[in-house]
Design a protein around this motif. Structure first.
Motif, PDB file in Angstrom:
ATOM      1  N   ILE A  52       0.812  -1.215   0.000  1.00  0.00           N
ATOM      2  CA  ILE A  52       0.000   0.000   0.000  1.00  0.00           C
ATOM      3  C   ILE A  52       0.849   1.270   0.000  1.00  0.00           C
ATOM      4  O   ILE A  52       0.456   2.282  -0.574  1.00  0.00           O
ATOM      5  CB  ILE A  52      -1.005  -0.014   1.167  1.00  0.00           C
ATOM      6  N   GLU A  53       2.012   1.227   0.629  1.00  0.00           N
ATOM      7  CA  GLU A  53       2.883   2.417   0.685  1.00  0.00           C
ATOM      8  C   GLU A  53       3.343   2.839  -0.715  1.00  0.00           C
ATOM      9  O   GLU A  53       3.258   3.989  -1.077  1.00  0.00           O
ATOM     10  CB  GLU A  53       4.110   2.127   1.558  1.00  0.00           C
ATOM     11  N   GLN A  54       3.817   1.875  -1.493  1.00  0.00           N
ATOM     12  CA  GLN A  54       4.391   2.188  -2.795  1.00  0.00           C
ATOM     13  C   GLN A  54       3.334   2.256  -3.901  1.00  0.00           C
ATOM     14  O   GLN A  54       3.507   3.001  -4.865  1.00  0.00           O
ATOM     15  CB  GLN A  54       5.442   1.135  -3.146  1.00  0.00           C
ATOM     16  N   TYR A  55       2.250   1.501  -3.779  1.00  0.00           N
ATOM     17  CA  TYR A  55       1.271   1.397  -4.858  1.00  0.00           C
ATOM     18  C   TYR A  55      -0.127   1.805  -4.411  1.00  0.00           C
ATOM     19  O   TYR A  55      -1.101   1.155  -4.745  1.00  0.00           O
ATOM     20  CB  TYR A  55       1.224  -0.045  -5.384  1.00  0.00           C
ATOM     21  N   TYR A  56      -0.258   2.867  -3.684  1.00  0.00           N
ATOM     22  CA  TYR A  56      -1.559   3.283  -3.168  1.00  0.00           C
ATOM     23  C   TYR A  56      -2.540   3.567  -4.314  1.00  0.00           C
ATOM     24  O   TYR A  56      -2.220   4.262  -5.274  1.00  0.00           O
ATOM     25  CB  TYR A  56      -1.430   4.524  -2.288  1.00  0.00           C
ATOM     26  N   ASN A  57      -3.739   2.985  -4.223  1.00  0.00           N
ATOM     27  CA  ASN A  57      -4.840   3.119  -5.181  1.00  0.00           C
ATOM     28  C   ASN A  57      -4.573   2.431  -6.515  1.00  0.00           C
ATOM     29  O   ASN A  57      -5.271   2.680  -7.491  1.00  0.00           O
ATOM     30  CB  ASN A  57      -5.247   4.566  -5.404  1.00  0.00           C
ATOM     31  N   TRP A  58      -3.593   1.560  -6.598  1.00  0.00           N
ATOM     32  CA  TRP A  58      -3.383   0.754  -7.791  1.00  0.00           C
ATOM     33  C   TRP A  58      -4.311  -0.447  -7.719  1.00  0.00           C
ATOM     34  O   TRP A  58      -4.820  -0.808  -6.667  1.00  0.00           O
ATOM     35  CB  TRP A  58      -1.933   0.272  -7.875  1.00  0.00           C
ATOM     36  N   THR A  89      -6.142 -20.512 -20.443  1.00  0.00           N
ATOM     37  CA  THR A  89      -6.347 -21.233 -19.189  1.00  0.00           C
ATOM     38  C   THR A  89      -7.664 -20.786 -18.579  1.00  0.00           C
ATOM     39  O   THR A  89      -8.201 -19.738 -18.922  1.00  0.00           O
ATOM     40  CB  THR A  89      -5.211 -20.959 -18.183  1.00  0.00           C
ATOM     41  N   ASP A  90      -8.167 -21.593 -17.688  1.00  0.00           N
ATOM     42  CA  ASP A  90      -9.439 -21.288 -17.031  1.00  0.00           C
ATOM     43  C   ASP A  90      -9.167 -20.801 -15.611  1.00  0.00           C
ATOM     44  O   ASP A  90      -9.586 -21.412 -14.638  1.00  0.00           O
ATOM     45  CB  ASP A  90     -10.330 -22.520 -17.034  1.00  0.00           C
ATOM     46  N   VAL A  91      -8.434 -19.701 -15.495  1.00  0.00           N
ATOM     47  CA  VAL A  91      -8.057 -19.150 -14.201  1.00  0.00           C
ATOM     48  C   VAL A  91      -9.041 -18.046 -13.828  1.00  0.00           C
ATOM     49  O   VAL A  91      -9.405 -17.218 -14.656  1.00  0.00           O
ATOM     50  CB  VAL A  91      -6.616 -18.589 -14.250  1.00  0.00           C
ATOM     51  N   LYS A  92      -9.467 -18.046 -12.585  1.00  0.00           N
ATOM     52  CA  LYS A  92     -10.352 -17.005 -12.069  1.00  0.00           C
ATOM     53  C   LYS A  92      -9.542 -16.077 -11.170  1.00  0.00           C
ATOM     54  O   LYS A  92      -8.865 -16.533 -10.242  1.00  0.00           O
ATOM     55  CB  LYS A  92     -11.498 -17.610 -11.262  1.00  0.00           C
ATOM     56  N   LEU A  93      -9.601 -14.789 -11.443  1.00  0.00           N
ATOM     57  CA  LEU A  93      -8.904 -13.784 -10.654  1.00  0.00           C
ATOM     58  C   LEU A  93      -9.926 -12.884  -9.972  1.00  0.00           C
ATOM     59  O   LEU A  93     -11.033 -12.707 -10.465  1.00  0.00           O
ATOM     60  CB  LEU A  93      -8.015 -12.916 -11.546  1.00  0.00           C
ATOM     61  N   THR A  94      -9.529 -12.318  -8.855  1.00  0.00           N
ATOM     62  CA  THR A  94     -10.345 -11.318  -8.185  1.00  0.00           C
ATOM     63  C   THR A  94      -9.541 -10.034  -8.135  1.00  0.00           C
ATOM     64  O   THR A  94      -8.356 -10.049  -7.799  1.00  0.00           O
ATOM     65  CB  THR A  94     -10.712 -11.775  -6.757  1.00  0.00           C
ATOM     66  N   ILE A  95     -10.191  -8.920  -8.470  1.00  0.00           N
ATOM     67  CA  ILE A  95      -9.499  -7.637  -8.527  1.00  0.00           C
ATOM     68  C   ILE A  95      -9.887  -6.806  -7.313  1.00  0.00           C
ATOM     69  O   ILE A  95     -11.059  -6.668  -6.973  1.00  0.00           O
ATOM     70  CB  ILE A  95      -9.834  -6.896  -9.825  1.00  0.00           C
ATOM     71  N   PHE A  96      -8.862  -6.246  -6.673  1.00  0.00           N
ATOM     72  CA  PHE A  96      -9.030  -5.337  -5.548  1.00  0.00           C
ATOM     73  C   PHE A  96      -8.299  -4.047  -5.869  1.00  0.00           C
ATOM     74  O   PHE A  96      -7.593  -3.951  -6.860  1.00  0.00           O
ATOM     75  CB  PHE A  96      -8.422  -5.929  -4.265  1.00  0.00           C
ATOM     76  N   ARG A  97      -8.456  -3.077  -4.989  1.00  0.00           N
ATOM     77  CA  ARG A  97      -7.711  -1.829  -5.097  1.00  0.00           C
ATOM     78  C   ARG A  97      -6.894  -1.670  -3.833  1.00  0.00           C
ATOM     79  O   ARG A  97      -7.396  -1.902  -2.731  1.00  0.00           O
ATOM     80  CB  ARG A  97      -8.656  -0.658  -5.274  1.00  0.00           C
ATOM     81  N   LEU A  98      -5.640  -1.289  -3.981  1.00  0.00           N
ATOM     82  CA  LEU A  98      -4.751  -1.153  -2.826  1.00  0.00           C
ATOM     83  C   LEU A  98      -5.048   0.147  -2.087  1.00  0.00           C
ATOM     84  O   LEU A  98      -4.395   1.165  -2.273  1.00  0.00           O
ATOM     85  CB  LEU A  98      -3.289  -1.196  -3.272  1.00  0.00           C
ATOM     86  N   ASN A  99      -6.067   0.101  -1.241  1.00  0.00           N
ATOM     87  CA  ASN A  99      -6.404   1.216  -0.366  1.00  0.00           C
ATOM     88  C   ASN A  99      -6.865   0.627   0.963  1.00  0.00           C
ATOM     89  O   ASN A  99      -6.678  -0.555   1.215  1.00  0.00           O
ATOM     90  CB  ASN A  99      -7.448   2.147  -0.999  1.00  0.00           C
ATOM     91  N   GLU A 100      -7.465   1.435   1.789  1.00  0.00           N
ATOM     92  CA  GLU A 100      -7.838   0.980   3.128  1.00  0.00           C
ATOM     93  C   GLU A 100      -8.921  -0.112   3.101  1.00  0.00           C
ATOM     94  O   GLU A 100      -8.951  -0.988   3.961  1.00  0.00           O
ATOM     95  CB  GLU A 100      -8.336   2.149   3.984  1.00  0.00           C
ATOM     96  N   THR A 101      -9.823  -0.077   2.113  1.00  0.00           N
ATOM     97  CA  THR A 101     -10.925  -1.026   2.093  1.00  0.00           C
ATOM     98  C   THR A 101     -10.749  -2.112   1.033  1.00  0.00           C
ATOM     99  O   THR A 101     -11.342  -3.172   1.161  1.00  0.00           O
ATOM    100  CB  THR A 101     -12.248  -0.295   1.800  1.00  0.00           C
ATOM    101  N   GLY A 102     -10.006  -1.867  -0.001  1.00  0.00           N
ATOM    102  CA  GLY A 102      -9.844  -2.840  -1.073  1.00  0.00           C
ATOM    103  C   GLY A 102     -10.889  -2.736  -2.154  1.00  0.00           C
ATOM    104  O   GLY A 102     -10.886  -3.489  -3.107  1.00  0.00           O
ATOM    105  N   THR A 103     -11.823  -1.789  -2.018  1.00  0.00           N
ATOM    106  CA  THR A 103     -12.885  -1.665  -3.021  1.00  0.00           C
ATOM    107  C   THR A 103     -12.380  -0.883  -4.231  1.00  0.00           C
ATOM    108  O   THR A 103     -11.509  -0.037  -4.128  1.00  0.00           O
ATOM    109  CB  THR A 103     -14.121  -0.960  -2.435  1.00  0.00           C
ATOM    110  N   CYS A 104     -12.991  -1.164  -5.383  1.00  0.00           N
ATOM    111  CA  CYS A 104     -12.567  -0.561  -6.643  1.00  0.00           C
ATOM    112  C   CYS A 104     -13.431   0.615  -7.068  1.00  0.00           C
ATOM    113  O   CYS A 104     -13.125   1.275  -8.028  1.00  0.00           O
ATOM    114  CB  CYS A 104     -12.576  -1.593  -7.756  1.00  0.00           C
ATOM    115  N   GLY A 105     -14.532   0.880  -6.409  1.00  0.00           N
ATOM    116  CA  GLY A 105     -15.411   1.964  -6.824  1.00  0.00           C
ATOM    117  C   GLY A 105     -16.170   2.542  -5.655  1.00  0.00           C
ATOM    118  O   GLY A 105     -15.912   2.235  -4.500  1.00  0.00           O
ATOM    119  N   THR A 106     -17.118   3.408  -5.977  1.00  0.00           N
ATOM    120  CA  THR A 106     -17.939   4.001  -4.935  1.00  0.00           C
ATOM    121  C   THR A 106     -19.349   3.481  -5.062  1.00  0.00           C
ATOM    122  O   THR A 106     -19.802   3.105  -6.137  1.00  0.00           O
ATOM    123  CB  THR A 106     -17.954   5.536  -5.035  1.00  0.00           C
ATOM    124  N   ILE A 107     -20.058   3.495  -3.967  1.00  0.00           N
ATOM    125  CA  ILE A 107     -21.448   3.038  -3.975  1.00  0.00           C
ATOM    126  C   ILE A 107     -22.345   4.246  -3.788  1.00  0.00           C
ATOM    127  O   ILE A 107     -22.114   5.109  -3.021  1.00  0.00           O
ATOM    128  CB  ILE A 107     -21.696   2.014  -2.849  1.00  0.00           C
TER     129      ILE A 107
END
Length: 107
Positions: A52-58, A89-107
């Motif tokens: 999180i220090e180096q890649y904040y909000n990535w 390949t049939d790989v499933k990935l989950t995407i997060f955001r490197l911030n305090e909550t890990g969410t990628c958007g706003t609600i």
């Protein structure tokens, strides 16, 4: 006097009713997605403090079986890296955001 044309009733229903997914299958798919998300969340919580220090909000995409992850400042970039790395390949990935909550958007 002329009669007015009847107003047509819209047809309601599925175009292809035989392709309807049963509720049991939908519930199974949802449970599988939730389980994948939980497995990836554990890895994300372990990685977040060191990144999180180096890649904040990535954006970070995590593969839960191997623990591999991809990181990029843009969502499109992480998706493209995932497609290049896991081609055919049939790989499933989950995407997060490197911030305090890990969410990628706003609600």
């Amino acid at each position: 006097m002329t009669s007015l044309p009847q107003k047509r009733q819209p047809r309601r229903g599925r175009i292809f009713p035989k392709y309807t997914i049963p509720p049991e299958e939908l519930a199974r798919r949802r449970a599988k997605r939730i389980e994948l998300g939980k497995r990836c969340r554990v890895i994300f919580e372990r990685l977040r403090p060191e990144l999180i220090e180096q890649y904040y909000n990535w954006f970070i995409a995590i593969e839960p079986d191997s623990g591999d992850y991809l990181i990029d400042p843009k969502l499109e970039g992480v998706i493209q890296k995932g497609q290049e790395r896991y081609v055919n390949t049939d790989v499933k990935l989950t995407i997060f955001r490197l911030n305090e909550t890990g969410t990628c958007g706003t609600i």
